[in-house]
Motif scaffolding. Structure first.
Motif, PDB file in Angstrom:
ATOM      1  N   GLY A  51       0.829  -1.205   0.000  1.00  0.00           N
ATOM      2  CA  GLY A  51       0.000   0.000   0.000  1.00  0.00           C
ATOM      3  C   GLY A  51       0.856   1.244   0.000  1.00  0.00           C
ATOM      4  O   GLY A  51       1.800   1.365  -0.766  1.00  0.00           O
ATOM      5  N   THR A  54      -1.352   6.984  -2.725  1.00  0.00           N
ATOM      6  CA  THR A  54      -2.658   7.574  -2.959  1.00  0.00           C
ATOM      7  C   THR A  54      -3.045   7.378  -4.423  1.00  0.00           C
ATOM      8  O   THR A  54      -2.181   7.237  -5.292  1.00  0.00           O
ATOM      9  CB  THR A  54      -2.660   9.080  -2.634  1.00  0.00           C
ATOM     10  OG1 THR A  54      -1.660   9.728  -3.410  1.00  0.00           O
ATOM     11  CG2 THR A  54      -2.409   9.321  -1.160  1.00  0.00           C
ATOM     12  N   THR A  55      -4.325   7.364  -4.667  1.00  0.00           N
ATOM     13  CA  THR A  55      -4.834   7.306  -6.034  1.00  0.00           C
ATOM     14  C   THR A  55      -5.940   8.347  -6.165  1.00  0.00           C
ATOM     15  O   THR A  55      -6.588   8.712  -5.179  1.00  0.00           O
ATOM     16  CB  THR A  55      -5.405   5.913  -6.393  1.00  0.00           C
ATOM     17  OG1 THR A  55      -6.417   5.575  -5.450  1.00  0.00           O
ATOM     18  CG2 THR A  55      -4.318   4.857  -6.383  1.00  0.00           C
ATOM     19  N   GLU A  57      -9.442   9.386  -8.239  1.00  0.00           N
ATOM     20  CA  GLU A  57     -10.542   8.971  -9.092  1.00  0.00           C
ATOM     21  C   GLU A  57     -10.867  10.114 -10.051  1.00  0.00           C
ATOM     22  O   GLU A  57     -10.406  11.242  -9.873  1.00  0.00           O
ATOM     23  CB  GLU A  57     -11.773   8.647  -8.234  1.00  0.00           C
ATOM     24  CG  GLU A  57     -11.529   7.604  -7.172  1.00  0.00           C
ATOM     25  CD  GLU A  57     -11.224   6.229  -7.746  1.00  0.00           C
ATOM     26  OE1 GLU A  57     -11.768   5.890  -8.819  1.00  0.00           O
ATOM     27  OE2 GLU A  57     -10.435   5.503  -7.125  1.00  0.00           O
ATOM     28  N   THR A  77      -7.953   8.805  -2.678  1.00  0.00           N
ATOM     29  CA  THR A  77      -8.059   7.732  -1.692  1.00  0.00           C
ATOM     30  C   THR A  77      -6.702   7.074  -1.492  1.00  0.00           C
ATOM     31  O   THR A  77      -5.785   7.249  -2.291  1.00  0.00           O
ATOM     32  CB  THR A  77      -9.081   6.662  -2.140  1.00  0.00           C
ATOM     33  OG1 THR A  77      -8.653   6.125  -3.390  1.00  0.00           O
ATOM     34  CG2 THR A  77     -10.473   7.245  -2.280  1.00  0.00           C
ATOM     35  N   ASP A  79      -5.397   3.113  -0.413  1.00  0.00           N
ATOM     36  CA  ASP A  79      -5.770   1.745  -0.075  1.00  0.00           C
ATOM     37  C   ASP A  79      -5.286   1.400   1.323  1.00  0.00           C
ATOM     38  O   ASP A  79      -4.378   2.042   1.861  1.00  0.00           O
ATOM     39  CB  ASP A  79      -5.151   0.760  -1.069  1.00  0.00           C
ATOM     40  CG  ASP A  79      -5.809   0.844  -2.438  1.00  0.00           C
ATOM     41  OD1 ASP A  79      -6.975   1.285  -2.521  1.00  0.00           O
ATOM     42  OD2 ASP A  79      -5.152   0.474  -3.419  1.00  0.00           O
ATOM     43  N   ASP A  80      -5.891   0.351   1.887  1.00  0.00           N
ATOM     44  CA  ASP A  80      -5.390  -0.162   3.155  1.00  0.00           C
ATOM     45  C   ASP A  80      -3.907  -0.460   2.989  1.00  0.00           C
ATOM     46  O   ASP A  80      -3.462  -0.892   1.923  1.00  0.00           O
ATOM     47  CB  ASP A  80      -6.134  -1.430   3.548  1.00  0.00           C
ATOM     48  CG  ASP A  80      -7.587  -1.144   3.898  1.00  0.00           C
ATOM     49  OD1 ASP A  80      -7.907   0.018   4.213  1.00  0.00           O
ATOM     50  OD2 ASP A  80      -8.396  -2.083   3.849  1.00  0.00           O
ATOM     51  N   SER A  81      -3.150  -0.220   4.019  1.00  0.00           N
ATOM     52  CA  SER A  81      -1.700  -0.370   3.942  1.00  0.00           C
ATOM     53  C   SER A  81      -1.194  -1.203   5.106  1.00  0.00           C
ATOM     54  O   SER A  81      -1.848  -1.288   6.150  1.00  0.00           O
ATOM     55  CB  SER A  81      -1.044   1.011   3.950  1.00  0.00           C
ATOM     56  OG  SER A  81      -1.439   1.753   2.805  1.00  0.00           O
ATOM     57  N   GLN A 144      -1.498  -3.748  10.181  1.00  0.00           N
ATOM     58  CA  GLN A 144      -2.325  -3.105   9.174  1.00  0.00           C
ATOM     59  C   GLN A 144      -2.749  -1.737   9.695  1.00  0.00           C
ATOM     60  O   GLN A 144      -2.927  -1.550  10.906  1.00  0.00           O
ATOM     61  CB  GLN A 144      -3.529  -3.967   8.845  1.00  0.00           C
ATOM     62  CG  GLN A 144      -3.103  -5.260   8.180  1.00  0.00           C
ATOM     63  CD  GLN A 144      -4.268  -6.182   7.929  1.00  0.00           C
ATOM     64  OE1 GLN A 144      -5.037  -6.471   8.844  1.00  0.00           O
ATOM     65  NE2 GLN A 144      -4.403  -6.639   6.695  1.00  0.00           N
TER      66      GLN A 144
END
Length: 163
Positions: A51, A54-55, A57, A77, A79-81, A144
């Motif tokens: 993870g 960032t991404t 949309e 967003t 993702d979980d890392s 996590q």
């Protein structure tokens, strides 16, 4: 003729990248050297990572007057890392530091702790400490993280203090 992008100085991440757990940072856009020094360096016990990016949309913006649908930037967003650490046979390892529901910051210094270079600061909450149980590998603990607000990316690493 257009100007080419500058040539990169390529590097191998292991032995260079620093990753810190920092319990408190007043302003994630400008962490102080004292705040970073109060953190814990994690890279010596980190066996894997996942993870930590960032991404963005996109959102379609159609118009009746055109068959083409343009887009604009939308949600950002992450993702979980996770970070996976080596477990210690005596239990004195990351489990005493990154306890479930602890809040703080994971700081990535990809090119090392070099003042004037950049770092990324992720506000996080630890969501789990999973014991990785595999037959033929050394014991590990996977921590996590929930990324709780937008990370501060490409923040300048502050100058070193002291003599």
């Amino acid at each position: 003729m257009s100007t080419p992008i500058p040539a990169s100085t390529r590097y191998y991440r292991r032995g260079v990248t620093k990753v810190l757990w920092v319990p408190t940072i007043a302003n994630k856009q400008t962490p102080s050297r004292a705040e970073l020094a109060a953190g814990t360096s994690l890279e010596a016990e980190t066996g894997a990572m996942d993870g930590w990016q960032t991404t963005s949309e996109t959102v379609p913006t159609p118009a009746l007057g055109s068959r083409f649908t343009s887009v604009v930037g939308g949600e950002i967003t992450a993702d979980d890392s996770s970070l996976t650490f080596w477990a210690s046979k005596n239990g004195e390892d990351v489990r005493t530091l990154l306890v479930r529901e602890a809040s703080g910051f994971v700081v990535w210094m990809d090119e090392g702790d070099v003042p004037t270079q950049t770092m990324d600061v992720y506000p996080v909450t630890v969501t789990s400490q999973a014991k990785v149980r595999e037959m033929d590998n050394a014991a590990q603990i996977m921590c996590q993280f929930a990324i709780t607000s937008e990370p501060a990316e490409n923040v300048t690493i502050p100058a070193l203090t002291g003599p």
